[in-house]
Each structure stands twice: as structure tokens, then as C-alpha cells.
Design a protein around this motif. Structure first.
Motif, PDB file in Angstrom:
ATOM      1  N   GLY A  57       4.923   0.499   3.112  1.00 30.07           N
ATOM      2  CA  GLY A  57       5.325  -0.490   2.104  1.00 30.07           C
ATOM      3  C   GLY A  57       6.040   0.168   0.933  1.00 30.07           C
ATOM      4  N   THR A 116       9.416  -5.504   6.813  1.00 29.00           N
ATOM      5  CA  THR A 116       8.204  -6.241   6.419  1.00 29.00           C
ATOM      6  C   THR A 116       6.983  -5.616   7.091  1.00 29.00           C
ATOM      7  OG1 THR A 116       8.247  -7.728   8.311  1.00 29.00           O
ATOM      8  CG2 THR A 116       9.535  -8.401   6.376  1.00 29.00           C
ATOM      9  N   ARG A 117       5.805  -6.035   6.612  1.00 29.10           N
ATOM     10  CA  ARG A 117       4.564  -5.530   7.226  1.00 29.10           C
ATOM     11  C   ARG A 117       4.544  -5.869   8.714  1.00 29.10           C
ATOM     12  NH1 ARG A 117      -0.481  -6.783   8.778  1.00 29.10           N
ATOM     13  NH2 ARG A 117      -2.249  -5.488   8.114  1.00 29.10           N
ATOM     14  N   LYS A 118       4.969  -7.079   9.051  1.00 28.28           N
ATOM     15  CA  LYS A 118       4.984  -7.483  10.469  1.00 28.28           C
ATOM     16  C   LYS A 118       5.880  -6.547  11.288  1.00 28.28           C
ATOM     17  CE  LYS A 118       7.281 -11.120  12.101  1.00 28.28           C
ATOM     18  NZ  LYS A 118       7.698 -12.515  12.383  1.00 28.28           N
ATOM     19  N   ASP A 128      -4.516  -1.398   6.729  1.00 27.10           N
ATOM     20  CA  ASP A 128      -3.658  -1.113   5.575  1.00 27.10           C
ATOM     21  C   ASP A 128      -4.101   0.201   4.938  1.00 27.10           C
ATOM     22  OD1 ASP A 128      -2.516  -3.666   5.810  1.00 27.10           O
ATOM     23  OD2 ASP A 128      -3.891  -4.551   4.336  1.00 27.10           O
ATOM     24  N   GLU A 165       7.308 -15.397   8.715  1.00 20.55           N
ATOM     25  CA  GLU A 165       6.838 -14.149   8.121  1.00 20.55           C
ATOM     26  C   GLU A 165       5.358 -14.316   7.791  1.00 20.55           C
ATOM     27  OE1 GLU A 165       6.321 -10.688   7.542  1.00 20.55           O
ATOM     28  OE2 GLU A 165       8.295 -11.231   8.262  1.00 20.55           O
ATOM     29  N   VAL A 166       4.565 -13.336   8.165  1.00 14.41           N
ATOM     30  CA  VAL A 166       3.139 -13.403   7.869  1.00 14.41           C
ATOM     31  C   VAL A 166       2.711 -12.093   7.211  1.00 14.41           C
ATOM     32  CG1 VAL A 166       2.512 -14.979   9.752  1.00 14.41           C
ATOM     33  CG2 VAL A 166       2.557 -12.514  10.164  1.00 14.41           C
ATOM     34  N   THR A 167       1.667 -12.151   6.423  1.00 15.10           N
ATOM     35  CA  THR A 167       1.175 -10.918   5.795  1.00 15.10           C
ATOM     36  C   THR A 167       0.002 -10.375   6.580  1.00 15.10           C
ATOM     37  OG1 THR A 167      -0.230 -12.278   4.399  1.00 15.10           O
ATOM     38  CG2 THR A 167       1.869 -11.551   3.449  1.00 15.10           C
ATOM     39  N   ASP A 168      -0.253 -10.982   7.735  1.00 16.92           N
ATOM     40  CA  ASP A 168      -1.536 -10.756   8.355  1.00 16.92           C
ATOM     41  C   ASP A 168      -1.428 -11.002   9.869  1.00 16.92           C
ATOM     42  OD1 ASP A 168      -3.889 -12.400   9.305  1.00 16.92           O
ATOM     43  OD2 ASP A 168      -4.729 -11.522   7.485  1.00 16.92           O
ATOM     44  N   ASP A 169      -1.984 -10.097  10.668  1.00 14.92           N
ATOM     45  CA  ASP A 169      -1.870 -10.236  12.123  1.00 14.92           C
ATOM     46  C   ASP A 169      -2.767 -11.313  12.687  1.00 14.92           C
ATOM     47  OD1 ASP A 169      -0.023  -7.981  13.052  1.00 14.92           O
ATOM     48  OD2 ASP A 169      -1.277  -7.124  11.491  1.00 14.92           O
ATOM     49  N   LYS A 192      -7.834  -3.853  -1.602  1.00 10.81           N
ATOM     50  CA  LYS A 192      -6.473  -3.328  -1.415  1.00 10.81           C
ATOM     51  C   LYS A 192      -5.904  -2.854  -2.745  1.00 10.81           C
ATOM     52  CE  LYS A 192      -3.043  -6.002  -0.245  1.00 10.81           C
ATOM     53  NZ  LYS A 192      -2.033  -6.776   0.466  1.00 10.81           N
ATOM     54  N   THR A 195      -3.399  -2.499  -5.178  1.00 11.90           N
ATOM     55  CA  THR A 195      -2.177  -3.312  -5.296  1.00 11.90           C
ATOM     56  C   THR A 195      -1.463  -3.057  -6.624  1.00 11.90           C
ATOM     57  OG1 THR A 195      -3.245  -5.022  -3.959  1.00 11.90           O
ATOM     58  CG2 THR A 195      -1.276  -5.689  -5.181  1.00 11.90           C
TER      59      THR A 195
END
Ligand code: CTP
Ligand code: MG
Length: 228
Positions: free
Chosen positions: A10, A82-84, A106, A183-187, A209, A211
Motif C-alpha cells: 500500500g 489496489t489491495r484486491k 495485512d 472494488e473491495v477492501t476485503d476478500d 490496523k 492507519t
């Protein structure tokens, strides 16, 4: 086989340090990403570690892992926009079988515990898709523009952490079906969109986290408290 994908690609925009992404910030002389990496290294059930990092930091991560004897490191791959995308790059680097267990973590959650990792693996063997979660302390509300729309019952809510852990076939399918999708921040959200039930295991407040800048001070306070 149980494989950890550790995300360290990131840009730390909320921390406001573009030159030095938070995964490399030194806390007690140790770069942040190595805290969780060492906990995965020392977990007896974890077989392999793949780290995803910014393309310009791949060699640095390899050197730091070698210096700190991360013997389970199998690959360091570059992340995406992105994270994804970064998770997808990590998955693409694996040589895994359908039933292998993939833990996605993470690196910004440096204080994940051995116990949380073990609980994820054990629950994933049984259920195939697992979220780490804790009960919220604050009231969580739904909003519509600048008005509070409704206030759900706190006892029915959880806050998601990582690791999020899946059988390889499930997480692979979730990413393949969503290549150009939302787009997602999470699987877990991707897997839930496929209709798979997701089990949860109890996380911990210390698995927070990092941040914002002040979160480093919170991390140091937890480290001091854990020593007592
Ligand atoms: N991450 C990643 N690749 C990205 C974006 C995020 O590997 N393209 C990783 C981060 O390194 C972090 C984790 O996903 O360990 C969770 O992301 P977050 O805390 O949002 O980190 P950043 O995206 O770096 O922070 P910010 O959103 O403030 O820019
Ligand atoms: Mg982010």
C-alpha cells in the motif's frame, strides 16, 4: 499446505508519508511488516510465506527477510494498484492445490497473534472461508448523505480484521469472477458475493490496523503492555 500471503504494497495515504510506506516504518528498530511476518514464521502450522510489496521494494524485502531468518519465505512479488490487485498478484504467484489453505494478512496489522493464526487455519479446514472479527465498541450507524438512516443492533455487528483465510479453490474463484468487478477492501466480501458462507473466529483489539501516524504510539504501548 498452509500458505500466508502478507500484503505490504500500500501507499499509506492516510498516514501521509508517500516516501516511506508504513510497512517499512521502524518500530523498535524493526520494519513494521516484519512483526506479522515473524509471527507467521513462528506459527507451527504455517508452511510458506509470500510477501506482496511495492515493485521498488521487492529486493529490500528479500534482504530484510534473509537478515531476520524468515525461512518460510517462498516468494516476494510486486503488488498492484489496489489491495484486491495485490491479493490477486499474490494468488497468481502460488503453486497451490484446491484444498490448500491461504491466509491473507495485512502487514499493517503487526500484532496479529499466534493464536489467531492457528484459529484461522483450524476453522478453515472445517468451513473453507474464515474471517477474523471482533465486537464493535462504538455504535455503528447507516447513513444516507449527511443523515443517519438507521442504527443496527450492536450485538449483531462485527468488525473485520485479518487474516482472512480460504481454501485455495474458493479464493481463486472469487478473484477470477471479479477481475474487472467492484472494488473491495476485503476478500471476505468477494467470497460472500459468490454465495459462500463465511465462518468467523475471534480477533483481538491488539490486532488493529496501523492507519494514522498516532497508531505507531498505540502499537508501542501494546508492545510495552505485552512485555509486562
Ligand atoms: N495493500 C497492498 N496493496 C495495495 C493497497 C494496500 O498490499 N495496493 C496492503 C497494505 O500494505 C496494508 C493492507 O493492504 O498492509 C491494508 O491496507 P491499508 O491499511 O489501507 O494500507 P494502505 O492502502 O497503504 O493505506 P491507505 O489506505 O491509507 O493509503
Ligand atoms: Mg488502503
Amino acid at each position: 499446505m498452509n500458505i500466508a500471503i502478507i500484503l505490504a504494497s500500500g501507499k499509506s495515504k492516510r498516514m501521509g508519508c508517500y516516501e516511506c510506506p508504513k510497512q517499512f516504518l521502524e518500530v523498535r528498530n524493526l520494519p513494521l511488516f516484519l512483526y506479522s511476518t515473524m509471527t507467521f514464521e513462528n506459527n507451527s502450522l504455517v508452511d510458506q510465506i509470500v510477501i506482496v510489496t511495492n515493485v521498488e521494494h521487492v529486493e529490500k524485502v528479500k534482504a530484510l527477510c534473509s537478515k531476520h531468518n524468515i525461512s518460510k519465505l517462498s516468494k516476494v512479488v510486486s503488488g498492484g494498484e489496489t489491495r484486491k490487485d495485490s491479493v490477486k498478484n499474490g494468488l497468481d504467484a502460488l503453486e497451490a492445490k484446491d484444498d490448500d489453505i491461504i491466509l491473507i494478512h495485512d502487514s499493517a496489522r503487526p500484532l496479529v497473534s499466534d493464536k489467531i493464526i492457528t484459529k484461522n487455519i483450524e476453522a478453515c479446514r472445517e468451513f473453507g472461508a474464515v474471517e477474523t472479527a471482533i465486537a464493535p465498541i462504538d455504535t455503528v450507524v447507516f447513513k444516507k448523505e449527511d443523515i443517519i438512516d438507521s442504527i443496527p443492533n450492536r450485538s449483531e455487528l462485527l468488525l473485520g480484521q485479518t487474516p482472512q483465510t480460504f481454501k485455495y479453490a474458493i479464493i481463486r474463484k472469487a478473484h477470477e469472477q471479479n477481475l474487472a468487478g467492484v472494488e473491495v477492501t476485503d476478500d471476505c466480501k468477494l467470497v460472500a458475493m459468490l454465495g459462500y458462507p463465511i465462518h468467523f473466529v475471534e480477533g483481538h483489539r491488539s490486532n488493529f490496523k496501523v492507519t494514522y501516524k498516532e497508531d505507531i504510539a498505540i502499537m508501542e504501548a501494546y508492545l510495552n503492555a505485552l512485555e509486562k
